[in-house]
Scaffold this active site. Sequence first.
Site, PDB file in Angstrom:
ATOM      1  N   GLU A 174       0.818  -1.222   0.000  1.00  0.00           N
ATOM      2  CA  GLU A 174       0.000   0.000   0.000  1.00  0.00           C
ATOM      3  C   GLU A 174       0.852   1.272   0.000  1.00  0.00           C
ATOM      4  OE1 GLU A 174      -3.153  -0.281   2.953  1.00  0.00           O
ATOM      5  OE2 GLU A 174      -3.988  -2.027   1.933  1.00  0.00           O
ATOM      6  N   GLU A 307      -5.151  -8.759  -0.364  1.00  0.00           N
ATOM      7  CA  GLU A 307      -5.908  -8.430   0.854  1.00  0.00           C
ATOM      8  C   GLU A 307      -7.361  -8.289   0.446  1.00  0.00           C
ATOM      9  OE1 GLU A 307      -4.488  -5.444   3.611  1.00  0.00           O
ATOM     10  OE2 GLU A 307      -2.398  -5.913   3.132  1.00  0.00           O
TER      11      GLU A 307
END
Length: 512
Positions: A174, A307
């Site tokens: 991220e 995820e």
Amino acid sequence: MYKAEIRLGAQTESTISPYIYGAFAEHLGRCVYDGIYVGEDSKIPNIRGLRTSIVDAFSEIKLPVLRWPGGCFASYYHWKDGIGPKETRPRYENNNMWHDVEDNSFGTHEFMDFCALIGAEPYIAGNLSSGTVQEMRDWVEYLTHPYDTPMTRLRRQNGREEPWRVKFWGLGNEAWGEDGNMRPDYYCDVARQYSSFCNNYSETDELFKVFVGPHMDDYEWTDYIMNVSYPYQPNGHWGRGLMHGISIHCYTYAGEYFKSSADIDFTDDQWNTIMKGSEFYDELLTKHSGIMDRQDPEKEIQIVFDEWGTWFAQRFGSHPEAPFHNTWYLEQQNTMRDAVFAARAFDVFNRHCGRVEIAAIAQAVNVLQALVLTEGADSILTPTYHIFKMYMPHRGGKLVSGTLDVEPTASSKGSFSPVSFSASEHDEGVFISLSNGHISEDCEIAVSLPDGCDEAAVHAEILFSEQANDHNTFDDPEKIRPMPFSSFAYVGHKLVFNLPAHSIVSAKINRR
Ligand code: AHR
């Protein structure tokens, strides 16, 4: 009772990657510490500190791949803190993303030991945010180099002679968010630099390097990464691939984004919102893959959905069993809603199997949409765990195409298909998974099968519980588990299944 019709078509050329059925384990709350890892001196049954019941549970479903150590935690992690004698490993408090105590007693060797015990491929997320290129390069060398080098000497000093096999490497996590707040052009340069120093030390196993992909529907990010890094594929101009996969992260909420709602006491509309969430996964994969097609129509670069899962309100309060942690950090119960959602998500991943190589549910144990929950010495398997088990036959099968006719269900977030399915072809026949995502109505689903199926050879299972918010508890750990299912019949050339509301059925139909 409403009706749906599925027409199965031809077997496609796309294979369902087994790695779609993976999980993610982060140093967050009680996922690793007090979950997977209890320590060698614990009274809880363990194998070299690894909780035996979890080793057994993950071995049973042959968990194919496990991503570690984060998540955001990866961006704070310095792997050399987690090797060597445990008494010399540093301990620190509140200096990582999740404000937990980290004593580094679970590090590289413990993770690799866990993967070996459960038979999973390790997938290591490197630190591109607060680490260095040298650190990442050294980690690859420490784990995978077969010869005499500074890092392999260190590895041997720490008790491991042979290199491990680590194929999957994440180049950060991220990076567009808290893990660096990077712009795509900056991230791309950083990832290309790191990737250049992650060498293949094995003749046979090329590293599979995963670039940080978009946050949900950030299509510009994907476009940028593909434009800037794809031209170096395949295998790179320098004889080694720079980028093999792009990750996607997307969590599913029952309310507005990041406004958590209750895990158990949900409304019908909150049920519907979660069902609709799996259709968003489909939209994301369709659009991101479409962008990738412009450069890569052969689908050499894979999507790694590393995820995914539901995100509900965490349980607050002191945790009696985990002195390290003062909240049940990101812990939530797991109901039939999670199970149907997982089934629908897997159907989406299966249908996109030409592009999706890996998926990892967040997270493996105790955190978010966990497969296993623990309390003291006890552990329970969640309904989501049982979906992993029921869907096992899809792994490695050839996707079978099909169409679905069903009246959409309305919800405040728009209408959605209450029925979901995917099908795959195997040596023995066809495997199909079906789910009824209507919270309260049963469904009759008529399936037209490919030629050659044996009407007498259908083996089916169901996951069902009376209430949509039913869940397994430490007092009643087997309330929800797969049961044999026989509510189906041949009507003409169609196999007609009667699925109760909020249930999932899987069926193997052998060939004559
Ligand atoms: O899974 C919890 C967190 O969610 C991860 O650390 C992060 O990558 C994501 O935002």
